[in-house]
Design an enzyme around this catalytic site. Structure first.
Site, PDB file in Angstrom:
ATOM      1  N   ASP A   1       0.854  -1.189   0.000  1.00 37.35           N
ATOM      2  CA  ASP A   1       0.000   0.000   0.000  1.00 37.35           C
ATOM      3  C   ASP A   1       0.892   1.242   0.000  1.00 37.35           C
ATOM      4  O   ASP A   1       1.880   1.316   0.727  1.00 37.35           O
ATOM      5  CB  ASP A   1      -0.917  -0.009   1.226  1.00 37.35           C
ATOM      6  CG  ASP A   1      -2.069   0.975   1.082  1.00 37.35           C
ATOM      7  OD1 ASP A   1      -3.223   0.518   0.956  1.00 37.35           O
ATOM      8  OD2 ASP A   1      -1.811   2.200   1.083  1.00 37.35           O
ATOM      9  N   ILE A   2       0.524   2.214  -0.825  1.00 38.93           N
ATOM     10  CA  ILE A   2       1.341   3.422  -0.971  1.00 38.93           C
ATOM     11  C   ILE A   2       1.282   4.300   0.278  1.00 38.93           C
ATOM     12  O   ILE A   2       2.167   5.134   0.493  1.00 38.93           O
ATOM     13  CB  ILE A   2       0.878   4.209  -2.231  1.00 38.93           C
ATOM     14  CG1 ILE A   2       1.983   5.100  -2.763  1.00 38.93           C
ATOM     15  CG2 ILE A   2      -0.398   4.994  -1.959  1.00 38.93           C
ATOM     16  CD1 ILE A   2       1.699   5.653  -4.144  1.00 38.93           C
TER      17      ILE A   2
ATOM     18  N   ASN B   1     -12.676  -3.279   2.665  1.00 38.23           N
ATOM     19  CA  ASN B   1     -13.612  -2.160   2.791  1.00 38.23           C
ATOM     20  C   ASN B   1     -14.578  -2.225   1.603  1.00 38.23           C
ATOM     21  O   ASN B   1     -14.134  -2.349   0.454  1.00 38.23           O
ATOM     22  CB  ASN B   1     -12.848  -0.836   2.785  1.00 38.23           C
ATOM     23  CG  ASN B   1     -11.946  -0.669   3.994  1.00 38.23           C
ATOM     24  OD1 ASN B   1     -12.264  -1.152   5.074  1.00 38.23           O
ATOM     25  ND2 ASN B   1     -10.805  -0.014   3.806  1.00 38.23           N
TER      26      ASN B   1
ATOM     27  N   GLY C   1     -16.133   2.398   3.745  1.00 35.90           N
ATOM     28  CA  GLY C   1     -14.955   3.241   3.565  1.00 35.90           C
ATOM     29  C   GLY C   1     -14.138   2.919   2.323  1.00 35.90           C
ATOM     30  O   GLY C   1     -12.958   3.286   2.242  1.00 35.90           O
ATOM     31  N   GLN C   2     -14.762   2.273   1.348  1.00 31.16           N
ATOM     32  CA  GLN C   2     -14.036   1.922   0.121  1.00 31.16           C
ATOM     33  C   GLN C   2     -13.795   3.168  -0.731  1.00 31.16           C
ATOM     34  O   GLN C   2     -14.734   3.913  -1.023  1.00 31.16           O
ATOM     35  CB  GLN C   2     -14.830   0.883  -0.685  1.00 31.16           C
ATOM     36  CG  GLN C   2     -14.099   0.405  -1.931  1.00 31.16           C
ATOM     37  CD  GLN C   2     -14.854  -0.683  -2.677  1.00 31.16           C
ATOM     38  OE1 GLN C   2     -15.988  -1.032  -2.321  1.00 31.16           O
ATOM     39  NE2 GLN C   2     -14.231  -1.218  -3.709  1.00 31.16           N
TER      40      GLN C   2
ATOM     41  N   HIS D   1     -10.328  -5.153  -3.349  1.00 32.32           N
ATOM     42  CA  HIS D   1      -8.976  -5.328  -2.811  1.00 32.32           C
ATOM     43  C   HIS D   1      -9.067  -5.767  -1.365  1.00 32.32           C
ATOM     44  O   HIS D   1      -9.952  -5.336  -0.619  1.00 32.32           O
ATOM     45  CB  HIS D   1      -8.139  -4.051  -2.929  1.00 32.32           C
ATOM     46  CG  HIS D   1      -8.790  -2.819  -2.376  1.00 32.32           C
ATOM     47  ND1 HIS D   1      -9.778  -2.133  -3.042  1.00 32.32           N
ATOM     48  CD2 HIS D   1      -8.599  -2.151  -1.198  1.00 32.32           C
ATOM     49  CE1 HIS D   1     -10.157  -1.094  -2.314  1.00 32.32           C
ATOM     50  NE2 HIS D   1      -9.464  -1.089  -1.185  1.00 32.32           N
TER      51      HIS D   1
ATOM     52  N   HIS E   1      -6.963  -5.682   2.061  1.00 35.53           N
ATOM     53  CA  HIS E   1      -5.833  -5.131   2.812  1.00 35.53           C
ATOM     54  C   HIS E   1      -5.295  -6.218   3.732  1.00 35.53           C
ATOM     55  O   HIS E   1      -6.080  -6.914   4.395  1.00 35.53           O
ATOM     56  CB  HIS E   1      -6.282  -3.989   3.715  1.00 35.53           C
ATOM     57  CG  HIS E   1      -6.800  -2.764   3.035  1.00 35.53           C
ATOM     58  ND1 HIS E   1      -6.040  -1.628   2.869  1.00 35.53           N
ATOM     59  CD2 HIS E   1      -8.013  -2.492   2.499  1.00 35.53           C
ATOM     60  CE1 HIS E   1      -6.784  -0.699   2.267  1.00 35.53           C
ATOM     61  NE2 HIS E   1      -7.977  -1.204   2.030  1.00 35.53           N
TER      62      HIS E   1
HETATM   63  P1  AMP Z   1      -9.809   1.586   0.357  1.00 37.79           P
HETATM   64  O1  AMP Z   1     -10.041   2.788   1.208  1.00 37.79           O
HETATM   65  O2  AMP Z   1     -10.138   0.295   1.029  1.00 37.79           O
HETATM   66  O3  AMP Z   1     -10.462   1.740  -1.009  1.00 37.79           O
HETATM   67  O4  AMP Z   1      -8.241   1.514   0.169  1.00 37.79           O
HETATM   68  C1  AMP Z   1      -7.558   1.890  -0.977  1.00 37.79           C
HETATM   69  C2  AMP Z   1      -6.085   1.757  -0.655  1.00 37.79           C
HETATM   70  O5  AMP Z   1      -5.355   1.875  -1.860  1.00 37.79           O
HETATM   71  C3  AMP Z   1      -5.558   2.843   0.298  1.00 37.79           C
HETATM   72  O6  AMP Z   1      -5.005   2.214   1.458  1.00 37.79           O
HETATM   73  C4  AMP Z   1      -4.506   3.564  -0.531  1.00 37.79           C
HETATM   74  O7  AMP Z   1      -3.387   3.964   0.229  1.00 37.79           O
HETATM   75  C5  AMP Z   1      -4.137   2.502  -1.564  1.00 37.79           C
HETATM   76  N1  AMP Z   1      -3.604   3.025  -2.822  1.00 37.79           N
HETATM   77  C6  AMP Z   1      -4.136   3.977  -3.607  1.00 37.79           C
HETATM   78  N2  AMP Z   1      -3.373   4.184  -4.694  1.00 37.79           N
HETATM   79  C7  AMP Z   1      -2.331   3.320  -4.597  1.00 37.79           C
HETATM   80  C8  AMP Z   1      -1.183   3.047  -5.409  1.00 37.79           C
HETATM   81  N3  AMP Z   1      -0.950   3.706  -6.551  1.00 37.79           N
HETATM   82  N4  AMP Z   1      -0.319   2.089  -4.996  1.00 37.79           N
HETATM   83  C9  AMP Z   1      -0.538   1.428  -3.844  1.00 37.79           C
HETATM   84  N5  AMP Z   1      -1.590   1.631  -3.042  1.00 37.79           N
HETATM   85  C10 AMP Z   1      -2.477   2.577  -3.397  1.00 37.79           C
END
Ligand code: AMP
Length: 112
Positions: free
Chosen positions: A29-30, A85, A91-92, A98, A100
């Site tokens: 995760d970024i 999520n 909270g998606q 995906h 986590h």
């Molecule tokens: P959610 O809130 O469950 O939709 O989580 C989306 C997740 O994607 C968040 O934890 C972000 O930090 C992660 N995210 C968004 N863009 C990227 C990216 N380019 N590379 C890695 N993780 C990302």
């Protein structure tokens, strides 16, 4: 719906990839919320858990198995949390299914 995750799958934007096969991809995760925080996504464009079809059963199973295997290779022997999520109340933010995986510290419960 094309999301940032579709671009990662296509190799159009970089990611710190931990595992990849024909069905799923795992990458860090970024914006990590724990010492270890990675995501496992299906390569198929599935919006969320709430949008699964019967035909997606094996894909989801594969993603969960990969989550477990990467957690082990990341050394999360003390445990970890698997979270999906889902839609607005969950909270998606990225509308591509995906999972986590968070670990490396004691995680609180319940989540916010
Ligand atoms: P959610 O809130 O469950 O939709 O989580 C989306 C997740 O994607 C968040 O934890 C972000 O930090 C992660 N995210 C968004 N863009 C990227 C990216 N380019 N590379 C890695 N993780 C990302």
């Amino acid at each position: 719906m094309t999301t940032v995750f579709s671009k990662i799958i296509a190799g159009e934007i970089p990611a710190d990839v931990l595992y990849e096969d024909d069905i799923c991809l795992a990458f860090r995760d970024i914006n990590p919320k724990a010492p270890t925080h990675f995501l496992v996504i299906p390569k198929k464009e599935i919006v969320s858990l709430a949008d699964l079809s019967d035909e997606d059963e094996a894909i989801v199973g594969r993603c969960v198995l990969v989550a477990s295997q990467v957690a082990e290779s990341e050394g999360l022997v003390g445990g970890y949390r698997l979270i999906a999520n889902t839609r607005e109340d969950g909270g998606q933010e990225v509308m591509h299914l995906h999972f986590h995986v968070l670990g490396g510290r004691k995680l609180g419960w319940p989540p916010g």
